[in-house]
Design an enzyme around this catalytic site. Structure first.
Site, PDB file in Angstrom:
ATOM      1  N   ASN A  10      -9.300 -38.118   0.122  1.00 15.70           N
ATOM      2  CA  ASN A  10      -9.964 -37.241  -0.842  1.00 15.70           C
ATOM      3  C   ASN A  10      -9.099 -35.988  -0.939  1.00 15.70           C
ATOM      4  O   ASN A  10      -9.093 -35.176  -0.022  1.00 15.70           O
ATOM      5  CB  ASN A  10     -11.380 -36.907  -0.347  1.00 15.70           C
ATOM      6  CG  ASN A  10     -12.060 -35.860  -1.228  1.00 15.70           C
ATOM      7  OD1 ASN A  10     -11.557 -35.504  -2.289  1.00 15.70           O
ATOM      8  ND2 ASN A  10     -13.209 -35.373  -0.764  1.00 15.70           N
ATOM      9  N   LYS A  12      -9.459 -33.537  -2.871  1.00 14.79           N
ATOM     10  CA  LYS A  12     -10.224 -32.332  -3.248  1.00 14.79           C
ATOM     11  C   LYS A  12      -9.466 -31.573  -4.348  1.00 14.79           C
ATOM     12  O   LYS A  12      -8.861 -32.214  -5.197  1.00 14.79           O
ATOM     13  CB  LYS A  12     -10.522 -31.479  -2.006  1.00 14.79           C
ATOM     14  CG  LYS A  12     -11.166 -32.317  -0.899  1.00 14.79           C
ATOM     15  CD  LYS A  12     -11.709 -31.523   0.242  1.00 14.79           C
ATOM     16  CE  LYS A  12     -12.334 -32.469   1.268  1.00 14.79           C
ATOM     17  NZ  LYS A  12     -12.966 -31.763   2.379  1.00 14.79           N
ATOM     18  N   HIS A  95     -20.441 -35.716  -2.476  1.00 17.66           N
ATOM     19  CA  HIS A  95     -19.704 -35.046  -1.401  1.00 17.66           C
ATOM     20  C   HIS A  95     -20.435 -33.758  -1.029  1.00 17.66           C
ATOM     21  O   HIS A  95     -21.006 -33.087  -1.904  1.00 17.66           O
ATOM     22  CB  HIS A  95     -18.270 -34.742  -1.840  1.00 17.66           C
ATOM     23  CG  HIS A  95     -17.403 -34.325  -0.691  1.00 17.66           C
ATOM     24  ND1 HIS A  95     -17.427 -33.044  -0.198  1.00 17.66           N
ATOM     25  CD2 HIS A  95     -16.551 -35.019   0.075  1.00 17.66           C
ATOM     26  CE1 HIS A  95     -16.599 -32.972   0.837  1.00 17.66           C
ATOM     27  NE2 HIS A  95     -16.066 -34.161   1.028  1.00 17.66           N
ATOM     28  N   GLU A  97     -19.423 -30.894  -0.470  1.00 14.86           N
ATOM     29  CA  GLU A  97     -18.958 -29.708  -1.197  1.00 14.86           C
ATOM     30  C   GLU A  97     -19.617 -29.638  -2.582  1.00 14.86           C
ATOM     31  O   GLU A  97     -19.903 -28.549  -3.082  1.00 14.86           O
ATOM     32  CB  GLU A  97     -17.416 -29.719  -1.294  1.00 14.86           C
ATOM     33  CG  GLU A  97     -16.792 -29.406   0.062  1.00 14.86           C
ATOM     34  CD  GLU A  97     -15.459 -30.073   0.330  1.00 14.86           C
ATOM     35  OE1 GLU A  97     -14.807 -30.547  -0.614  1.00 14.86           O
ATOM     36  OE2 GLU A  97     -15.065 -30.131   1.515  1.00 14.86           O
ATOM     37  N   GLU A 165     -20.336 -38.187   6.454  1.00 12.95           N
ATOM     38  CA  GLU A 165     -19.520 -36.993   6.676  1.00 12.95           C
ATOM     39  C   GLU A 165     -20.402 -35.861   7.202  1.00 12.95           C
ATOM     40  O   GLU A 165     -21.049 -35.161   6.399  1.00 12.95           O
ATOM     41  CB  GLU A 165     -18.862 -36.555   5.363  1.00 12.95           C
ATOM     42  CG  GLU A 165     -17.938 -37.593   4.767  1.00 12.95           C
ATOM     43  CD  GLU A 165     -16.856 -36.956   3.897  1.00 12.95           C
ATOM     44  OE1 GLU A 165     -15.679 -37.216   4.158  1.00 12.95           O
ATOM     45  OE2 GLU A 165     -17.190 -36.172   2.994  1.00 12.95           O
ATOM     46  N   GLY A 171     -13.181 -30.263   7.437  1.00 19.98           N
ATOM     47  CA  GLY A 171     -12.216 -29.177   7.312  1.00 19.98           C
ATOM     48  C   GLY A 171     -12.249 -28.186   8.470  1.00 19.98           C
ATOM     49  O   GLY A 171     -11.656 -27.115   8.396  1.00 19.98           O
ATOM     50  N   SER A 211     -12.518 -34.278   9.499  1.00 18.26           N
ATOM     51  CA  SER A 211     -11.395 -34.006  10.411  1.00 18.26           C
ATOM     52  C   SER A 211     -10.839 -35.265  11.066  1.00 18.26           C
ATOM     53  O   SER A 211     -10.385 -35.234  12.215  1.00 18.26           O
ATOM     54  CB  SER A 211     -11.803 -32.969  11.465  1.00 18.26           C
ATOM     55  OG  SER A 211     -12.155 -31.749  10.844  1.00 18.26           O
TER      56      SER A 211
END
Ligand code: 13P
Length: 248
Positions: A10, A12, A95, A97, A165, A171, A211
């Protein structure tokens, strides 16, 4: 039952047409003998160039989001048909985010996933708890809600990929331990068995994301319920190939 592992990147909001194509050129020979399915989900504007760059290779290109309507007055959004037209195979939906910064809900995630399926795309449906939810013992409750609503009305769950996730691992460099990821993904599989059928649950691909990198991928992939990874930072470099070749 054997499930074919699936490693997806991904990107992003990273890379350009130039740096993206360069990375794909480097990755192609490195991942060509992979035993797993391989995809890179890229920013929408890069899709045509990245599909071209990946042509003739075993790297499929995916998108990072999709709208639920086939067309209409939705400024800034992209439909599943548009993605399909450019050779996209997968699309990430829900996701964290998107949920955190763009107001996406379990309901909108569900509508996006259904639109992807209708167009023949494979949705990679993301679920995962926040740090505070894990610390207060709410992980399974949150996942149950995300799965029940997010997967509601889907006819064939085996046409979807689920990505677990944990938000606190994204991250942050703080990966879930092999045991934490395995335990939670086993819970997700059990829940899918209840919501759909035990046979479907055995077939559905469930990735871990957060991660995951060249160093920790082997341990995570060795877990019986973990069928792959959704890779953020490490998919922006040739480390991605090391993850794809986790079993070599
Ligand atoms: P990182 O691998 O950078 O933690 O990102 C994970 C992720 O969000 C993939 O969708």
């Amino acid at each position: 039952m054997s499930r074919k592992p699936f490693i997806a990147g991904n990107w992003k909001m990273n890379m350009t047409a130039k740096t993206g194509a360069e990375l794909i050129e480097k990755l192609k020979p490195l991942v060509k003998d992979a035993d797993c399915d391989v995809a890179l989900c890229v920013p929408a504007i890069l899709i045509p160039e990245m599909v071209k760059a990946a042509e003739g290779s075993n790297i499929a290109i995916g998108a990072e989001n999709v709208h639920w309507a086939p067309s209409g007055a939705y400024t800034g959004e992209i439909s599943a048909e548009m993605l399909k037209e450019y050779g996209v195979k997968y699309v990430i939906v829900g996701h964290s985010e998107r949920r955190q910064y763009f107001g996406e809900t379990d309901e909108s995630v569900n509508m996006r996933a259904q639109a992807a399926l209708k167009a023949g795309l494979t949705p990679i449906i993301c679920v995962g708890e926040m740090l505070e939810e894990r610390e207060t013992g709410k992980t399974n409750k949150v996942l149950t809600r995300q799965l029940t609503v997010g997967l509601g009305g889907i006819d064939d769950i085996t046409k979807c990929v689920i990505a677990y996730e944990p938000v606190w691992a994204i991250g942050t460099g703080k990966t879930a331990t092999d045991e934490q990821a395995e335990e939670t993904i086993a819970f997700i599989r059990k829940k899918i068995g209840e919501l759909f059928c035990p046979m479907c649950a055995e077939k559905v691909i469930i990735q871990y994301g957060g991660s995951m990198n060249a160093g920790n991928c082997k341990g995570l992939m060795a877990q019986p319920n973990i069928d792959g990874g959704l890779i953020g930072g490490a998919s922006l470099k040739t480390d991605f190939a090391t993850i794809v070749n986790y079993n070599k």
